[in-house]
Structures are given as structure tokens and as C-alpha cells.
Motif scaffolding. Sequence first.
Motif, PDB file in Angstrom:
ATOM      1  N   SER A 189       0.849  -1.186   0.000  1.00 26.12           N
ATOM      2  CA  SER A 189       0.000   0.000   0.000  1.00 26.12           C
ATOM      3  C   SER A 189       0.888   1.240   0.000  1.00 26.12           C
ATOM      4  N   THR A 213       0.722   5.868  -0.989  1.00 28.93           N
ATOM      5  CA  THR A 213      -0.099   7.031  -1.324  1.00 28.93           C
ATOM      6  C   THR A 213       0.668   7.957  -2.254  1.00 28.93           C
ATOM      7  N   ARG A 260       0.177  12.264  -3.593  1.00 23.30           N
ATOM      8  CA  ARG A 260      -0.613  13.496  -3.500  1.00 23.30           C
ATOM      9  C   ARG A 260      -1.061  13.894  -4.901  1.00 23.30           C
ATOM     10  N   ASP A 270     -14.294  16.519  -0.309  1.00 23.40           N
ATOM     11  CA  ASP A 270     -14.056  15.621   0.815  1.00 23.40           C
ATOM     12  C   ASP A 270     -14.172  14.152   0.429  1.00 23.40           C
ATOM     13  N   LEU A 271     -14.695  13.871  -0.763  1.00 20.41           N
ATOM     14  CA  LEU A 271     -14.858  12.482  -1.170  1.00 20.41           C
ATOM     15  C   LEU A 271     -13.512  11.856  -1.479  1.00 20.41           C
ATOM     16  N   ASP A 272     -13.392  10.569  -1.199  1.00 23.32           N
ATOM     17  CA  ASP A 272     -12.156   9.860  -1.489  1.00 23.32           C
ATOM     18  C   ASP A 272     -11.953   9.731  -2.988  1.00 23.32           C
ATOM     19  N   PRO A 273     -10.703   9.798  -3.427  1.00 25.95           N
ATOM     20  CA  PRO A 273     -10.422   9.546  -4.837  1.00 25.95           C
ATOM     21  C   PRO A 273     -10.852   8.125  -5.203  1.00 25.95           C
ATOM     22  N   ALA A 274     -11.147   7.911  -6.476  1.00 26.63           N
ATOM     23  CA  ALA A 274     -11.559   6.582  -6.932  1.00 26.63           C
ATOM     24  C   ALA A 274     -10.767   6.211  -8.172  1.00 26.63           C
ATOM     25  N   VAL A 281      -7.263   8.060 -11.932  1.00 23.00           N
ATOM     26  CA  VAL A 281      -7.878   8.338 -10.636  1.00 23.00           C
ATOM     27  C   VAL A 281      -8.746   9.583 -10.758  1.00 23.00           C
ATOM     28  N   VAL A 299     -11.137  12.525  -8.815  1.00 20.92           N
ATOM     29  CA  VAL A 299     -11.472  13.201  -7.555  1.00 20.92           C
ATOM     30  C   VAL A 299     -12.558  14.225  -7.825  1.00 20.92           C
TER      31      VAL A 299
END
Length: 62
Positions: free
Chosen positions: A2, A4, A6, A17-21, A32, A34
Motif C-alpha cells: 500500500s 499514497t 498526492r 471531501d470524497l475519497d479519490p476513486a 484516478v 477526484v
Amino acid sequence: MSWTVRLPAPNGVTVGDLDPAVIGAEGKTAAVRVITSTDDSVSDGGQSATAHAVDLTTRQVM
């Protein structure tokens, strides 16, 4: 494994505020999405989306 990365926001845009998908992948690249809103859309709630390509080998936003 895992990790991350930016994701940059375009000029004049605030990332929501929604999580990236992850919306797709091919080879060693992932797309990705957002949710974003313009900095002047606070009152009207205008939202849109922006997409980024991420190199899964180098972990860099392209």
C-alpha cells in the motif's frame, strides 16, 4: 503493498471531501478521479470531477 500519492488540484479548484476513486487502469498506469469544486462556488455547490494518471511503477502523477 500500500502507498499514497498526492494528487494536485487544478488552479482555482478545491478538492472535495470524497475519497479519490480508481476509474480505470491499463498496463502500469491508473486513472484516478477526484470530486472538485471551484473556489467561488461555495454558495451554489457546483461540483465537477478531475482525473489524474498515476504511473504505478514510479508512483508519479503524470
